[in-house]
Design a protein around this motif. Structure first.
Motif, PDB file in Angstrom:
ATOM      1  N   VAL A 219       0.853  -1.187   0.000  1.00  0.00           N
ATOM      2  CA  VAL A 219       0.000   0.000   0.000  1.00  0.00           C
ATOM      3  C   VAL A 219       0.890   1.238   0.000  1.00  0.00           C
ATOM      4  O   VAL A 219       1.800   1.361   0.826  1.00  0.00           O
ATOM      5  CB  VAL A 219      -0.933   0.028   1.230  1.00  0.00           C
ATOM      6  CG1 VAL A 219      -1.734   1.327   1.261  1.00  0.00           C
ATOM      7  CG2 VAL A 219      -1.871  -1.174   1.212  1.00  0.00           C
ATOM      8  N   GLU A 220       0.627   2.118  -0.955  1.00  0.00           N
ATOM      9  CA  GLU A 220       1.363   3.385  -1.046  1.00  0.00           C
ATOM     10  C   GLU A 220       0.368   4.529  -0.862  1.00  0.00           C
ATOM     11  O   GLU A 220      -0.701   4.528  -1.474  1.00  0.00           O
ATOM     12  CB  GLU A 220       2.040   3.495  -2.417  1.00  0.00           C
ATOM     13  CG  GLU A 220       2.773   4.791  -2.656  1.00  0.00           C
ATOM     14  CD  GLU A 220       3.331   4.876  -4.060  1.00  0.00           C
ATOM     15  OE1 GLU A 220       2.692   5.528  -4.917  1.00  0.00           O
ATOM     16  OE2 GLU A 220       4.392   4.276  -4.326  1.00  0.00           O
ATOM     17  N   VAL A 221       0.714   5.480  -0.010  1.00  0.00           N
ATOM     18  CA  VAL A 221      -0.167   6.622   0.257  1.00  0.00           C
ATOM     19  C   VAL A 221       0.630   7.909   0.045  1.00  0.00           C
ATOM     20  O   VAL A 221       1.671   8.105   0.678  1.00  0.00           O
ATOM     21  CB  VAL A 221      -0.719   6.593   1.698  1.00  0.00           C
ATOM     22  CG1 VAL A 221      -1.709   7.739   1.908  1.00  0.00           C
ATOM     23  CG2 VAL A 221      -1.383   5.260   2.000  1.00  0.00           C
ATOM     24  N   ILE A 222       0.152   8.754  -0.849  1.00  0.00           N
ATOM     25  CA  ILE A 222       0.813  10.036  -1.093  1.00  0.00           C
ATOM     26  C   ILE A 222      -0.212  11.163  -0.988  1.00  0.00           C
ATOM     27  O   ILE A 222      -1.406  10.950  -1.227  1.00  0.00           O
ATOM     28  CB  ILE A 222       1.508  10.075  -2.473  1.00  0.00           C
ATOM     29  CG1 ILE A 222       0.483   9.895  -3.594  1.00  0.00           C
ATOM     30  CG2 ILE A 222       2.605   9.032  -2.564  1.00  0.00           C
ATOM     31  CD1 ILE A 222       1.071  10.073  -4.985  1.00  0.00           C
ATOM     32  N   PRO A 223       0.223  12.361  -0.607  1.00  0.00           N
ATOM     33  CA  PRO A 223      -0.724  13.471  -0.488  1.00  0.00           C
ATOM     34  C   PRO A 223      -1.116  14.021  -1.850  1.00  0.00           C
ATOM     35  O   PRO A 223      -0.340  13.952  -2.811  1.00  0.00           O
ATOM     36  CB  PRO A 223       0.051  14.513   0.318  1.00  0.00           C
ATOM     37  CG  PRO A 223       1.489  14.236  -0.013  1.00  0.00           C
ATOM     38  CD  PRO A 223       1.580  12.746  -0.190  1.00  0.00           C
ATOM     39  N   VAL A 224      -2.324  14.545  -1.941  1.00  0.00           N
ATOM     40  CA  VAL A 224      -2.754  15.241  -3.150  1.00  0.00           C
ATOM     41  C   VAL A 224      -2.049  16.591  -3.162  1.00  0.00           C
ATOM     42  O   VAL A 224      -2.204  17.389  -2.237  1.00  0.00           O
ATOM     43  CB  VAL A 224      -4.279  15.437  -3.171  1.00  0.00           C
ATOM     44  CG1 VAL A 224      -4.698  16.276  -4.374  1.00  0.00           C
ATOM     45  CG2 VAL A 224      -4.982  14.090  -3.198  1.00  0.00           C
ATOM     46  N   MET A 225      -1.279  16.824  -4.202  1.00  0.00           N
ATOM     47  CA  MET A 225      -0.488  18.047  -4.285  1.00  0.00           C
ATOM     48  C   MET A 225      -1.117  19.034  -5.253  1.00  0.00           C
ATOM     49  O   MET A 225      -1.783  18.645  -6.222  1.00  0.00           O
ATOM     50  CB  MET A 225       0.941  17.728  -4.745  1.00  0.00           C
ATOM     51  CG  MET A 225       1.662  16.707  -3.867  1.00  0.00           C
ATOM     52  SD  MET A 225       1.898  17.301  -2.178  1.00  0.00           S
ATOM     53  CE  MET A 225       3.079  18.608  -2.475  1.00  0.00           C
ATOM     54  N   GLU A 226      -0.894  20.303  -4.967  1.00  0.00           N
ATOM     55  CA  GLU A 226      -1.308  21.316  -5.921  1.00  0.00           C
ATOM     56  C   GLU A 226      -0.417  21.215  -7.149  1.00  0.00           C
ATOM     57  O   GLU A 226       0.730  20.802  -7.057  1.00  0.00           O
ATOM     58  CB  GLU A 226      -1.161  22.715  -5.296  1.00  0.00           C
ATOM     59  CG  GLU A 226      -2.040  22.916  -4.087  1.00  0.00           C
ATOM     60  CD  GLU A 226      -1.711  24.204  -3.365  1.00  0.00           C
ATOM     61  OE1 GLU A 226      -0.817  24.923  -3.856  1.00  0.00           O
ATOM     62  OE2 GLU A 226      -2.332  24.481  -2.342  1.00  0.00           O
TER      63      GLU A 226
END
Length: 252
Positions: A219-226
């Motif tokens: 499982v990979e989790v990354i933030p939603v970036m502008e």
């Protein structure tokens, strides 16, 4: 005779909620919403689509955060009224409803309290989650799909918007991989602890020997970036190296 006394538990919730309001900064949040509303109402907003998307997304998140806070405050007030009515009317149904609402509020305020601890740089952003099946054949791909369903149901329970971006189905059971976006405040901070390799040990439903099978999924989790803005590099910081061949030229 009904003597429903939930004052101690309600009082403890009010104290915790008061601390949450102070950390969140409701007045600051309302000012931010007012400023973003003014920007969103500008007639030339969509002349710059990237900035418009940034403004509307920030406004939606701030409004959602404030709505959660105000909703909890109303529910606490309503709960105290419900307890009073249950005692005055000696109504068992109202007493049961009050106990259930109290338990629900304890869970909700507990979740809000955890969010106030998420103060990382990107914790308040939405999250993009990617799940990939690992070793374990059909059990692994089935396990990957189980994880996906678990996260999607978690988002549905909290009424968080979800967008499935990509899904690769396995030939047998489950999925090879999937990517989805959860567009909610603090989704990244909450889900970041899920990143890593997950393991499932069970009696395989896909084999005939009833053997214990261990399967894996990542499982990979990354933030939603502008979206990245244009970056200017000073000319003085650019170095150009030119190399010339010392061998004979021409075609082979």
């Amino acid at each position: 005779m009904i003597e429903l006394d939930l004052s101690d538990r309600i009082g403890a919730l009010r104290q915790t909620f008061s601390d949450i309001r102070a950390v969140v900064g409701v007045d600051r949040l309302e000012r931010q919403i007012a400023e973003l509303n003014e920007q969103a109402g500008a007639p030339d907003l969509w002349d710059d689509p990237e900035n418009a998307q940034k403004v509307t997304s920030a406004l939606s998140h701030r409004q959602s955060e404030l709505a959660r806070i105000m909703s909890v405050e109303r529910r606490l007030d309503d709960l105290e009224v419900l307890v009073q009515l249950a005692n005055e009317a000696e109504d068992e149904d109202s007493a049961t409803e009050a106990k259930q609402e109290l338990a629900s509020l304890e869970q909700t305020i507990g979740d809000l309290e955890i969010q106030t601890l998420l103060d990382g740089e990107y914790d308040e952003r939405g999250a993009v989650v990617t799940i990939r099946s690992g070793a374990g054949g059909d059990d692994a791909t089935d396990f990957a799909e189980m994880l996906m369903r678990m996260y999607l149901r978690w988002a549905e329970k909290h009424k968080y918007p979800v967008k499935v971006l990509d899904t690769s189905y396995a030939e047998g059971a489950g999925i090879k991989s999937a990517t989805f976006e959860i567009d909610a405040p603090y989704a990244f901070g909450t889900l970041s602890v899920e990143a890593g390799t997950h393991r499932l040990a069970r009696i395989s439903p896909f084999g005939s020997a009833d053997k214990r099978q261990t399967s894996f999924a990542a499982v990979e989790v990354i933030p939603v970036m502008e979206e990245a803005q244009e970056v200017e590099v000073p000319e003085g910081d650019i170095r150009v190296d030119v190399f010339r061949s010392s061998g004979p030229g021409g075609r082979a």
